[in-house]
Design a protein around this motif. Structure first.
Motif, PDB file in Angstrom:
ATOM      1  N   PRO A  82       0.811  -1.227   0.000  1.00 46.90           N
ATOM      2  CA  PRO A  82       0.000   0.000   0.000  1.00 46.90           C
ATOM      3  C   PRO A  82       0.845   1.278   0.000  1.00 46.90           C
ATOM      4  CG  PRO A  82      -0.755  -1.557   1.673  1.00 46.90           C
ATOM      5  CD  PRO A  82       0.586  -2.043   1.199  1.00 46.90           C
ATOM      6  N   GLY A  83       0.201   2.356  -0.375  1.00 46.80           N
ATOM      7  CA  GLY A  83       0.817   3.664  -0.275  1.00 46.80           C
ATOM      8  C   GLY A  83       0.917   4.099   1.182  1.00 46.80           C
ATOM      9  N   LEU A  89      -6.855  -2.450   3.127  1.00 48.69           N
ATOM     10  CA  LEU A  89      -8.132  -2.868   2.561  1.00 48.69           C
ATOM     11  C   LEU A  89      -8.711  -1.853   1.578  1.00 48.69           C
ATOM     12  CD1 LEU A  89      -9.819  -4.513   5.670  1.00 48.69           C
ATOM     13  CD2 LEU A  89      -8.943  -5.647   3.626  1.00 48.69           C
ATOM     14  N   ALA A  90      -8.140  -0.657   1.543  1.00 50.77           N
ATOM     15  CA  ALA A  90      -8.587   0.341   0.570  1.00 50.77           C
ATOM     16  C   ALA A  90      -8.252  -0.074  -0.854  1.00 50.77           C
ATOM     17  CB  ALA A  90      -7.951   1.701   0.877  1.00 50.77           C
ATOM     18  N   TYR A  91      -7.375  -1.083  -0.991  1.00 48.53           N
ATOM     19  CA  TYR A  91      -6.983  -1.550  -2.317  1.00 48.53           C
ATOM     20  C   TYR A  91      -7.694  -2.844  -2.708  1.00 48.53           C
ATOM     21  CZ  TYR A  91      -3.257   1.858  -1.736  1.00 48.53           C
ATOM     22  OH  TYR A  91      -2.553   3.025  -1.535  1.00 48.53           O
ATOM     23  N   ALA A  92      -8.481  -3.400  -1.812  1.00 49.96           N
ATOM     24  CA  ALA A  92      -9.127  -4.685  -2.086  1.00 49.96           C
ATOM     25  C   ALA A  92     -10.031  -4.607  -3.309  1.00 49.96           C
ATOM     26  CB  ALA A  92      -9.915  -5.141  -0.859  1.00 49.96           C
ATOM     27  N   SER A  93     -10.819  -3.556  -3.428  1.00 49.11           N
ATOM     28  CA  SER A  93     -11.744  -3.456  -4.561  1.00 49.11           C
ATOM     29  C   SER A  93     -10.998  -3.220  -5.864  1.00 49.11           C
ATOM     30  CB  SER A  93     -12.761  -2.337  -4.314  1.00 49.11           C
ATOM     31  OG  SER A  93     -12.112  -1.083  -4.118  1.00 49.11           O
ATOM     32  N   MET A  94      -9.883  -2.484  -5.810  1.00 52.52           N
ATOM     33  CA  MET A  94      -9.100  -2.229  -7.011  1.00 52.52           C
ATOM     34  C   MET A  94      -8.442  -3.498  -7.531  1.00 52.52           C
ATOM     35  SD  MET A  94      -5.757  -1.549  -8.306  1.00 52.52           S
ATOM     36  CE  MET A  94      -4.711  -0.912  -6.991  1.00 52.52           C
ATOM     37  N   LEU A  95      -8.077  -4.399  -6.621  1.00 54.72           N
ATOM     38  CA  LEU A  95      -7.387  -5.629  -6.997  1.00 54.72           C
ATOM     39  C   LEU A  95      -8.334  -6.815  -7.171  1.00 54.72           C
ATOM     40  CD1 LEU A  95      -4.439  -5.168  -4.485  1.00 54.72           C
ATOM     41  CD2 LEU A  95      -4.305  -4.903  -6.969  1.00 54.72           C
ATOM     42  N   ILE A 107      -2.059  -8.414   0.009  1.00 56.13           N
ATOM     43  CA  ILE A 107      -1.875  -7.000   0.329  1.00 56.13           C
ATOM     44  C   ILE A 107      -1.167  -6.911   1.679  1.00 56.13           C
ATOM     45  CG2 ILE A 107      -2.965  -4.746   0.538  1.00 56.13           C
ATOM     46  CD1 ILE A 107      -5.450  -5.923  -0.807  1.00 56.13           C
ATOM     47  N   THR A 108       0.010  -6.349   1.689  1.00 53.25           N
ATOM     48  CA  THR A 108       0.762  -6.280   2.940  1.00 53.25           C
ATOM     49  C   THR A 108       0.197  -5.194   3.855  1.00 53.25           C
ATOM     50  OG1 THR A 108       2.396  -4.615   2.258  1.00 53.25           O
ATOM     51  CG2 THR A 108       2.807  -6.896   1.607  1.00 53.25           C
ATOM     52  N   GLY A 218      -7.005   3.397  -5.584  1.00 54.48           N
ATOM     53  CA  GLY A 218      -7.504   2.820  -4.350  1.00 54.48           C
ATOM     54  C   GLY A 218      -8.899   3.341  -4.090  1.00 54.48           C
ATOM     55  N   ALA A 219      -9.491   2.905  -3.003  1.00 51.61           N
ATOM     56  CA  ALA A 219     -10.821   3.378  -2.622  1.00 51.61           C
ATOM     57  C   ALA A 219     -10.744   3.918  -1.205  1.00 51.61           C
ATOM     58  CB  ALA A 219     -11.841   2.252  -2.729  1.00 51.61           C
ATOM     59  N   TYR A 220     -10.162   5.126  -1.077  1.00 48.83           N
ATOM     60  CA  TYR A 220      -9.972   5.743   0.232  1.00 48.83           C
ATOM     61  C   TYR A 220     -10.313   7.234   0.232  1.00 48.83           C
ATOM     62  CZ  TYR A 220      -5.474   6.878  -2.017  1.00 48.83           C
ATOM     63  OH  TYR A 220      -4.495   7.316  -2.889  1.00 48.83           O
ATOM     64  N   GLY A 221     -10.967   7.707  -0.814  1.00 49.44           N
ATOM     65  CA  GLY A 221     -11.368   9.104  -0.870  1.00 49.44           C
ATOM     66  C   GLY A 221     -10.315  10.000  -1.474  1.00 49.44           C
ATOM     67  N   ASP A 222     -10.579  11.296  -1.416  1.00 56.42           N
ATOM     68  CA  ASP A 222      -9.668  12.280  -1.995  1.00 56.42           C
ATOM     69  C   ASP A 222      -8.390  12.390  -1.178  1.00 56.42           C
ATOM     70  OD1 ASP A 222     -11.549  12.828  -3.946  1.00 56.42           O
ATOM     71  OD2 ASP A 222     -12.484  14.436  -2.783  1.00 56.42           O
ATOM     72  N   GLN A 223      -7.335  12.881  -1.838  1.00 52.58           N
ATOM     73  CA  GLN A 223      -6.033  13.013  -1.203  1.00 52.58           C
ATOM     74  C   GLN A 223      -5.496  14.418  -1.439  1.00 52.58           C
ATOM     75  OE1 GLN A 223      -3.610   9.669  -2.195  1.00 52.58           O
ATOM     76  NE2 GLN A 223      -1.990  10.179  -0.748  1.00 52.58           N
TER      77      GLN A 223
END
Length: 250
Positions: A82-83, A89-95, A107-108, A218-223
């Motif tokens: 992850p970043g 888990l914010a990357y689960a949907s992307m992967l 995902i580590t 990812g699926a974690y909102g705006d950055q």
């Protein structure tokens, strides 16, 4: 002499105090402001009967549930980092799209939510899915920079960069590389990625997703500092799936 000893004691005590305070600051920084996984995309993954999502030894393991792993057919796997300060888990949907196509994804969960503090070897993660025959390592943003450091370990010679680039020169290696980035990324900007291109092998593949920004991966909102995405998450997801699947299984 007593005064000298007293001064040295003060200095030593001060240094220890600074060290302790520094360690506390690092722990606080790594755990405050972590971007959490958005609930709806994550729930979609958890409720998908085609995906098995379990936590194991400091990582999230995503495997296809159609019997491929049990039958020894799921030969491809991806260790994903992850970043910085992003919930794994914010990357689960992307992967998830990769898993639905038979790719095992791990995902580590980096130490202190920062990839550079995670000193585990790549084999610590590949051991979680012994049925996989061909491994790749990749990551998003800072996670991709860390993946560049790990590739080559444990015999893994395939690297996938998601909105990221290498700080290590691997141009003279046999590593297969795919770089997937966004045209609207305000953090790992197209200029930064292009400037780091000479650090990759000459045959490295590059895919730029038009309209994707940094957070599109990812699926974690705006950055903060990111550009504005002009393409839908669904379209970006489809392009990521297409590019990565073609690369891993080709």
């Amino acid at each position: 002499m007593r005064s000298v000893g007293r001064v040295l004691g003060w200095i030593g005590g001060g240094l220890i105090t600074l060290l302790v305070l520094g360690m506390i600051a690092i722990v606080v920084y790594g755990n405050v402001g972590v971007r959490q996984a958005e609930s709806v995309p994550l729930a979609t993954v958890r409720n998908d009967p085609r995906i098995d999502l379990v936590h194991s030894d400091g990582a999230w393991v995503m495997t296809p549930t159609d019997g491929q792993a049990a039958e020894g057919q799921a030969t491809d796997g991806l260790v994903f980092i992850p970043g910085a300060k992003v919930d794994p888990l914010a990357y689960a949907s992307m992967l998830a799209g990769l898993v639905r196509e038979g790719v095992t994804v791990i995902i580590t969960k980096p130490t202190l939510n920062l990839a550079f503090f995670d000193l585990r070897r790549l084999t610590a993660f590949t051991a979680l899915a012994p049925w996989v025959q061909r491994w790749a390592v990749g990551g998003h943003s800072l996670g991709g920079v860390r993946a560049c450091q790990l590739v080559g370990g444990g015999g893994v010679q395939t690297l996938v960069l998601f909105a990221s680039y290498c700080a290590r020169d691997i141009s003279g290696t046999d590593v297969r590389v795919l770089s997937v980035s966004g045209s609207r990324d305000g953090l790992s900007t197209p200029t930064k990625i292009n400037n780091a291109r000479p650090l990759l092998p000459a045959d490295a593949e590059s895919v730029v997703i038009d309209g994707a920004n940094h957070a599109s991966f990812g699926a974690y909102g705006d950055q903060p500092g990111d550009g504005t995405a002009t393409e839908s998450s669904a379209t970006v997801q489809a392009e990521i799936d297409d590019a990565v699947l073609r690369f891993l299984t080709g």
